[in-house]
Design a protein around this motif. Structure first.
Motif, PDB file in Angstrom:
ATOM      1  N   ARG A   1      16.558 -11.892   5.525  1.00  0.00           N
ATOM      2  CA  ARG A   1      16.534 -10.667   4.719  1.00  0.00           C
ATOM      3  C   ARG A   1      17.242  -9.538   5.460  1.00  0.00           C
ATOM      4  N   TRP A   2      17.987  -8.714   4.731  1.00  0.00           N
ATOM      5  CA  TRP A   2      18.658  -7.557   5.313  1.00  0.00           C
ATOM      6  C   TRP A   2      17.683  -6.383   5.397  1.00  0.00           C
ATOM      7  N   GLU A   3      17.734  -5.673   6.521  1.00  0.00           N
ATOM      8  CA  GLU A   3      16.960  -4.455   6.712  1.00  0.00           C
ATOM      9  C   GLU A   3      17.921  -3.271   6.703  1.00  0.00           C
ATOM     10  N   VAL A   4      17.585  -2.241   5.956  1.00  0.00           N
ATOM     11  CA  VAL A   4      18.479  -1.102   5.729  1.00  0.00           C
ATOM     12  C   VAL A   4      17.991   0.097   6.533  1.00  0.00           C
ATOM     13  N   ALA A   5      18.926   0.753   7.233  1.00  0.00           N
ATOM     14  CA  ALA A   5      18.591   1.950   8.001  1.00  0.00           C
ATOM     15  C   ALA A   5      18.477   3.143   7.063  1.00  0.00           C
ATOM     16  N   GLU A   6      17.420   3.908   7.190  1.00  0.00           N
ATOM     17  CA  GLU A   6      17.203   5.025   6.290  1.00  0.00           C
ATOM     18  C   GLU A   6      18.114   6.202   6.610  1.00  0.00           C
ATOM     19  N   PHE A   7      18.603   6.314   7.833  1.00  0.00           N
ATOM     20  CA  PHE A   7      19.510   7.413   8.160  1.00  0.00           C
ATOM     21  C   PHE A   7      20.943   7.117   7.731  1.00  0.00           C
ATOM     22  N   ASP A   8      21.220   5.844   7.355  1.00  0.00           N
ATOM     23  CA  ASP A   8      22.532   5.460   6.851  1.00  0.00           C
ATOM     24  C   ASP A   8      22.395   4.137   6.113  1.00  0.00           C
ATOM     25  N   PRO A   9      22.298   4.156   4.779  1.00  0.00           N
ATOM     26  CA  PRO A   9      22.095   2.893   4.044  1.00  0.00           C
ATOM     27  C   PRO A   9      23.221   1.888   4.214  1.00  0.00           C
TER      28      PRO A   9
ATOM     29  N   ARG B   1      26.732  16.640   4.257  1.00  0.00           N
ATOM     30  CA  ARG B   1      25.855  16.947   3.144  1.00  0.00           C
ATOM     31  C   ARG B   1      24.910  15.772   2.917  1.00  0.00           C
ATOM     32  N   ASN B   2      23.675  16.074   2.640  1.00  0.00           N
ATOM     33  CA  ASN B   2      22.700  15.016   2.401  1.00  0.00           C
ATOM     34  C   ASN B   2      22.984  14.306   1.083  1.00  0.00           C
ATOM     35  N   VAL B   3      22.611  13.040   1.043  1.00  0.00           N
ATOM     36  CA  VAL B   3      22.812  12.258  -0.179  1.00  0.00           C
ATOM     37  C   VAL B   3      21.800  12.699  -1.231  1.00  0.00           C
ATOM     38  N   LYS B   4      22.250  12.694  -2.485  1.00  0.00           N
ATOM     39  CA  LYS B   4      21.394  13.031  -3.628  1.00  0.00           C
ATOM     40  C   LYS B   4      21.581  12.056  -4.773  1.00  0.00           C
ATOM     41  N   HIS B   5      22.810  11.584  -4.949  1.00  0.00           N
ATOM     42  CA  HIS B   5      23.136  10.728  -6.089  1.00  0.00           C
ATOM     43  C   HIS B   5      22.724   9.287  -5.797  1.00  0.00           C
ATOM     44  N   GLU B   6      22.024   8.680  -6.741  1.00  0.00           N
ATOM     45  CA  GLU B   6      21.612   7.290  -6.622  1.00  0.00           C
ATOM     46  C   GLU B   6      22.616   6.396  -7.334  1.00  0.00           C
TER      47      GLU B   6
ATOM     48  N   ARG C   1       9.598   4.978  -3.649  1.00  0.00           N
ATOM     49  CA  ARG C   1       9.985   6.341  -3.991  1.00  0.00           C
ATOM     50  C   ARG C   1      10.007   7.235  -2.758  1.00  0.00           C
ATOM     51  N   MET C   2       9.024   7.067  -1.880  1.00  0.00           N
ATOM     52  CA  MET C   2       9.004   7.852  -0.646  1.00  0.00           C
ATOM     53  C   MET C   2      10.177   7.490   0.252  1.00  0.00           C
ATOM     54  N   ARG C   3      10.537   6.219   0.284  1.00  0.00           N
ATOM     55  CA  ARG C   3      11.704   5.834   1.082  1.00  0.00           C
ATOM     56  C   ARG C   3      12.965   6.522   0.553  1.00  0.00           C
ATOM     57  N   GLY C   4      13.100   6.593  -0.772  1.00  0.00           N
ATOM     58  CA  GLY C   4      14.240   7.297  -1.332  1.00  0.00           C
ATOM     59  C   GLY C   4      14.262   8.764  -0.931  1.00  0.00           C
ATOM     60  N   GLU C   5      13.094   9.407  -0.897  1.00  0.00           N
ATOM     61  CA  GLU C   5      13.039  10.805  -0.484  1.00  0.00           C
ATOM     62  C   GLU C   5      13.406  10.958   0.991  1.00  0.00           C
ATOM     63  N   ARG C   6      12.973  10.027   1.826  1.00  0.00           N
ATOM     64  CA  ARG C   6      13.330  10.106   3.244  1.00  0.00           C
ATOM     65  C   ARG C   6      14.832   9.928   3.438  1.00  0.00           C
ATOM     66  N   ILE C   7      15.422   9.009   2.681  1.00  0.00           N
ATOM     67  CA  ILE C   7      16.868   8.799   2.801  1.00  0.00           C
ATOM     68  C   ILE C   7      17.611  10.072   2.427  1.00  0.00           C
TER      69      ILE C   7
ATOM     70  N   GLU D   1       2.579  14.601   1.342  1.00  0.00           N
ATOM     71  CA  GLU D   1       3.838  13.883   1.536  1.00  0.00           C
ATOM     72  C   GLU D   1       5.033  14.822   1.454  1.00  0.00           C
ATOM     73  N   LYS D   2       4.982  15.803   0.553  1.00  0.00           N
ATOM     74  CA  LYS D   2       6.060  16.785   0.471  1.00  0.00           C
ATOM     75  C   LYS D   2       6.166  17.587   1.764  1.00  0.00           C
ATOM     76  N   GLU D   3       5.024  17.954   2.338  1.00  0.00           N
ATOM     77  CA  GLU D   3       5.027  18.715   3.587  1.00  0.00           C
ATOM     78  C   GLU D   3       5.606  17.887   4.725  1.00  0.00           C
ATOM     79  N   ALA D   4       5.269  16.584   4.745  1.00  0.00           N
ATOM     80  CA  ALA D   4       5.820  15.715   5.789  1.00  0.00           C
ATOM     81  C   ALA D   4       7.327  15.563   5.642  1.00  0.00           C
ATOM     82  N   LEU D   5       7.819  15.550   4.413  1.00  0.00           N
ATOM     83  CA  LEU D   5       9.254  15.417   4.197  1.00  0.00           C
ATOM     84  C   LEU D   5      10.008  16.676   4.631  1.00  0.00           C
ATOM     85  N   LYS D   6       9.374  17.854   4.533  1.00  0.00           N
ATOM     86  CA  LYS D   6      10.039  19.089   4.935  1.00  0.00           C
ATOM     87  C   LYS D   6      10.349  19.099   6.427  1.00  0.00           C
ATOM     88  N   SER D   7       9.408  18.616   7.232  1.00  0.00           N
ATOM     89  CA  SER D   7       9.582  18.639   8.683  1.00  0.00           C
ATOM     90  C   SER D   7      10.179  17.344   9.214  1.00  0.00           C
ATOM     91  N   LEU D   8      10.750  16.544   8.334  1.00  0.00           N
ATOM     92  CA  LEU D   8      11.265  15.232   8.740  1.00  0.00           C
ATOM     93  C   LEU D   8      12.546  15.395   9.540  1.00  0.00           C
TER      94      LEU D   8
END
Length: 500
Positions: A468-476, A81-86, A58-64, A317-324
């Motif tokens: 195994r594939w590794e996915v970049a969080e800045f661009d899935p 625009r940042n991604v929102k739709h899953e 869930r945290m990874r989804g928030e970072r993405i 965790e919310k505070e860390a995501l704000k300054s991410l």
């Protein structure tokens, strides 16, 4: 009678019932995905990131959602625009809205792999017993291990049967670092002069190392160190994830060389250390915070409230995501055994050494390599070898704009010339064909590097890459494989000519 019942049951499932008053109703076809599902798809393991039962996912989804941009907005509208739709097919945040998700026909190229990674991650955190992680013991006398590829290695090494592709991906990710080393150094390596991966200079370098790693020709491979051969030192430069592997995983590398003594040194500013070796400020911050027990929480909130609390993200965790801005994985703290020694007084930097057995010891030094190079000397090409796993030589420097990391004096610029001077072998991996090519091209024109080395292993695919594939969080859409490719160099040997 049993056959008649079975036939009736099969007919009932093959032909759905149609009622008299529904004869004119159009039967809607079941919804189909735009992308193919993985061959080993398991719907029970599939979850949207925001609805995952695991907090890390869930945290990874928030970072993405904080880092990644909608590809339709970038490529079509020229906006960010940042991604929102899953995506309902792969479960990853991929677009800013459902409309853009429907418009993006390119997403089908990535959706299958993303769903596979999604299910693999949930399988790892499902709590099931990971039978594929059962490691075999010493190699029985008279048996030979082949290092052609993963499948043949598993079979000849005596691993439990790897029955599924998912189990193979889990196991290859865990073993890719030690087996990449074994796949190069072992006498039965698949990298040879016959397939043009190993050069004549490389054969000379590996023959020198193999005299220290293997028993002499005709002598049995006895288990245990030999006083006739000195320890072989493996220097893993810029170590990150590999420094946090459990000792029993690295012991698999030692078991491949039953007559040798190995000393593995993880070196870099991001290595994992046990708490006893951490700086004082990190020891204070690494202390676990007190939290109420699950029983106490359930008494206050009940089952429904406890489940909601488990799904919630903490205020920290919310505070860390704000300054991410650019997320970096947290450096793990290692578990300390009773034999772990704090080596700060020896090396002058945060460090430790852990003797695993009489054939293997593992240590780590949190420091740039150029600061401690002299403390490891003198070097011997017969007993010393360097590895750099995905170092990013060709990426832009983070400290000196306009140049690559291999040319930056604060990154790799002062490290590679020091290694070439030792005349010891240096093997480098990359996470994709483009990454390997970028690192190789970056060697050109760098003072102290260009023209100062001989090729010992030509660039190409690594037979022990992670499956195994590794996915970049800045661009899935960006997916790579750990240690996909490998190549090697050594300081140039210059022949001295006699002067008449």
């Amino acid at each position: 009678m049993f056959a008649i019942r079975l036939a009736r049951r099969s007919c009932a499932t093959a032909f759905p019932r149609r009622y008299f008053f529904n004869f004119s109703r159009k039967v809607e076809p079941p919804p189909t995905s735009r992308a193919l599902r993985p061959d080993d798809d398991d719907p029970e393991l599939f979850h949207l990131h925001s609805q995952s039962p695991n907090r890390d996912i869930r945290m990874r989804g928030e970072r993405i959602k904080k880092l990644a941009s909608c590809p339709v907005c970038l490529n079509v509208e020229g906006t960010r625009r940042n991604v929102k739709h899953e995506c309902p097919d792969c479960g990853w945040p991929t677009h800013c809205s459902g409309e853009h998700w429907e418009q993006d026909e390119e997403h089908a190229k990535y959706c299958t792999r993303l769903r596979q990674v999604n299910e693999d991650d949930h399988d790892l955190r499902s709590g099931r017993e990971m039978h594929e992680y059962a490691m075999p013991g010493p190699i029985p006398y008279g048996e030979v291990v082949s290092l052609s590829n993963w499948d043949i290695f598993y079979y000849t090494r005596g691993f439990p049967s790897v029955d599924t592709d998912r189990a193979g991906r889990h196991l290859s990710k865990l073993l890719t670092y030690p087996m990449t080393i074994a796949g190069v150094l072992h006498e039965y390596s698949s990298l040879t002069t016959r397939n043009q991966r190993l050069t004549p200079e490389g054969l000379r370098s590996l023959n020198a190392l193999r005299t220290s790693l293997h028993a002499p020709m005709g002598a049995p491979e006895s288990h245990g160190p030999s006083p006739e051969r000195p320890p072989v030192r493996l220097f893993l430069l810029g170590a990150r994830a590999e420094s946090s592997l459990p000792p029993h995983v690295w012991n698999q590398l030692s078991l491949m060389f039953p007559s040798a003594t190995l000393s593995i040194y993880h070196i870099g500013p991001e290595v994992s250390l046990p708490k006893v070796s951490l700086p004082p400020e990190e020891q204070a911050s690494s202390a676990p915070e007190s939290s109420p027990t699950p029983s106490a929480a359930s008494e206050r909130k009940g089952e429904t409230g406890a489940a909601a609390d488990a799904m919630a993200i903490t205020p920290a965790e919310k505070e860390a995501l704000k300054s991410l801005r650019v997320w970096k994985p947290e450096i793990r703290e290692l578990r300390m055994s009773k034999y772990t020694r704090n080596e700060v007084s020896v090396w002058g930097v945060p460090s430790y050494m852990n003797p695993i057995n009489d054939q293997l010891q593992i240590g780590a030094l949190r420091s740039p390599y150029q600061d401690i190079h002299e403390k490891f000397g003198p070097f011997d090409p017969y007993t010393d070898v360097f590895f750099a796993f995905q170092p990013g030589f060709g990426f832009p420097s983070q400290h000196t704009p306009g140049i690559t990391q291999i040319a930056s004096p604060s990154e790799w610029g002062n490290v590679i010339p020091l290694i070439l001077e030792t005349k010891c072998a240096l093997f480098v991996t990359g996470f994709s064909p483009e990454d390997v090519e970028r690192d190789v091209r970056s060697l050109e024109g760098v003072p102290g590097v260009a023209g100062e080395f001989d090729w010992i292993l030509t660039p190409g695919e690594n037979p022990f890459k992670s499956e195994r594939w590794e996915v970049a969080e800045f661009d899935p859409r960006l997916m790579v494989r750990t240690n996909w490719g490998i190549w090697g160099i050594r300081g140039k040997r210059r022949e001295l000519q006699e002067v008449a």
